[in-house]
Design an enzyme around this catalytic site. Structure first.
Site, PDB file in Angstrom:
ATOM      1  N   SER A 198       0.201   7.520 -11.981  1.00 32.87           N
ATOM      2  CA  SER A 198      -0.726   6.487 -12.052  1.00 32.87           C
ATOM      3  C   SER A 198      -2.205   7.104 -11.661  1.00 32.87           C
ATOM      4  O   SER A 198      -3.439   7.186 -11.554  1.00 32.87           O
ATOM      5  CB  SER A 198      -1.092   5.243 -10.749  1.00 32.87           C
ATOM      6  OG  SER A 198      -1.045   6.161  -9.102  1.00 32.87           O
ATOM      7  N   LYS A 243      -4.442   5.114  -4.409  1.00 28.71           N
ATOM      8  CA  LYS A 243      -5.486   5.728  -5.423  1.00 28.71           C
ATOM      9  C   LYS A 243      -7.110   6.260  -4.593  1.00 28.71           C
ATOM     10  O   LYS A 243      -6.861   6.241  -3.601  1.00 28.71           O
ATOM     11  CB  LYS A 243      -5.331   3.796  -5.320  1.00 28.71           C
ATOM     12  CG  LYS A 243      -5.183   3.105  -5.908  1.00 28.71           C
ATOM     13  CD  LYS A 243      -3.673   3.205  -7.195  1.00 28.71           C
ATOM     14  CE  LYS A 243      -2.755   2.892  -7.243  1.00 28.71           C
ATOM     15  NZ  LYS A 243      -2.070   3.083  -9.171  1.00 28.71           N
TER      16      LYS A 243
END
Length: 239
Positions: free
Chosen positions: A40, A105
Site C-alpha cells: 500500500s 500510511k
C-alpha cells in the site's frame, strides 16, 4: 553447586533482567520496529522493508495509556506514521484479523483541513495534494457518485465511512471520489502512496491522535528472503 557458580549464575540472571527491562523501556518510550507486509505504500516502502518507528517524536506517553507526559512535535502533513487500525466490530466483522493491528500510511490532511477527492485528485483546503511519492497503478476511474455541478453537501463521516473494500463499483467510487469534508479535531486523514491499492482513510475514515504510535524514521533492514537482501535500502531515511 559451589558458591562461585552461584555467583556467576546470579550475575548472568541480573544482566539478562537488566537487558529485558531496558528493551521494554526503549520499546515503550523511544523506538519500535515495524515490518511492511503489503504494497500500500509502494514505491516509498517495499514489502519486506523493516522500519524503526520513533515513539518519542510525537510526545512521551505513559506506557499502556494515551496519556502524554511530554509534548514534542505534532503530526504534520507528509509524515509517514504507524497507528492502530480503527477496528469496528460491526463494519469489520469479516476482517477480525485487523483487530489490534498496526498500519502505516502518510498523513494527507490535518485537523481542521478540508479534504476532497475528484477523479483521484486529492484536494486539501482546495489545493491539489501532490508529491513525487504518489503512484497510480490503475487507469480506470469510476463514475462520480454525485451529479455533475452538484451543490456542496455536508457529509456525516459516521455514515459515509463504511469500511468497504475495493470489490464493488460503489466502493471503487470511494477510491476515486470523496465529497468535501472537514477533518475533525484530534483526527487525521491518511492515505497510502500506492493510491489505487491502499485500504485507507477513504474507506474507514480518520485516524485518532491517540492511535498514532509514532513516526517512521529509517529502514534498518530490507529483504524478500535470505537470498535477496536489498542492501541499497538499508539505512535509508523515510520521507
Amino acid at each position: 553447586m559451589n558458591p562461585r557458580w552461584l555467583k556467576t549464575l546470579k550475575e548472568y540472571v541480573e544482566a539478562l533482567l537488566v537487558a529485558v527491562v531496558l528493551a521494554l523501556i526503549i520499546r515503550a518510550f523511544v523506538v519500535q520496529a515495524f515490518k511492511i507486509p503489503t504494497g500500500s505504500m509502494l514505491e516509498t516502502l517495499q514489502i519486506g522493508d523493516q522500519l524503526l518507528v520513533s515513539k518519542f517524536h510525537y510526545g512521551l506517553r505513559l506506557p499502556f495509556t494515551d496519556t502524554v507526559l511530554v509534548d514534542v512535535y505534532e503530526p504534520a502533513r507528509g509524515d509517514i506514521i504507524v497507528f492502530e487500525y480503527p477496528f469496528n466490530e460491526k463494519l469489520d466483522a469479516t476482517r477480525p484479523h485487523l483487530k489490534d493491528v498496526d498500519f502505516v500510511k502518510r498523513i494527507v490532511a490535518l485537523p481542521g483541513d478540508t479534504v476532497e477527492i475528484r477523479a483521484k485528485q486529492v484536494l486539501v483546503n482546495g489545493e491539489p495534494a501532490n508529491g513525487p511519492f504518489i503512484q497510480h497503478t490503475r487507469e480506470d476511474i469510476e463514475p462520480s457518485p454525485l451529479p455533475e455541478g452538484h451543490v456542496e453537501i455536508e457529509v456525516d463521516p459516521a455514515a459515509y465511512f463504511d469500511h468497504c473494500e475495493d470489490v464493488t463499483s460503489a466502493c471503487r467510487s470511494k477510491r476515486d471520489w470523496m465529497p468535501k469534508m472537514t477533518v475533525p479535531a484530534g483526527k487525521y486523514f491518511c492515505m497510502g502512496d500506492n493510491r489505487d491499492e491502499s485500504f485507507d482513510s477513504r474507506f474507514w475514515g480518520f485516524v485518532d491522535r491517540a492511535s498514532i504510535k509514532g513516526k517512521a524514521m529509517v529502514i534498518y533492514w530490507s529483504w524478500t528472503g535470505p537470498t535477496n537482501v536489498r542492501w541499497e535500502r538499508i539505512g535509508n531515511k523515510i520521507q
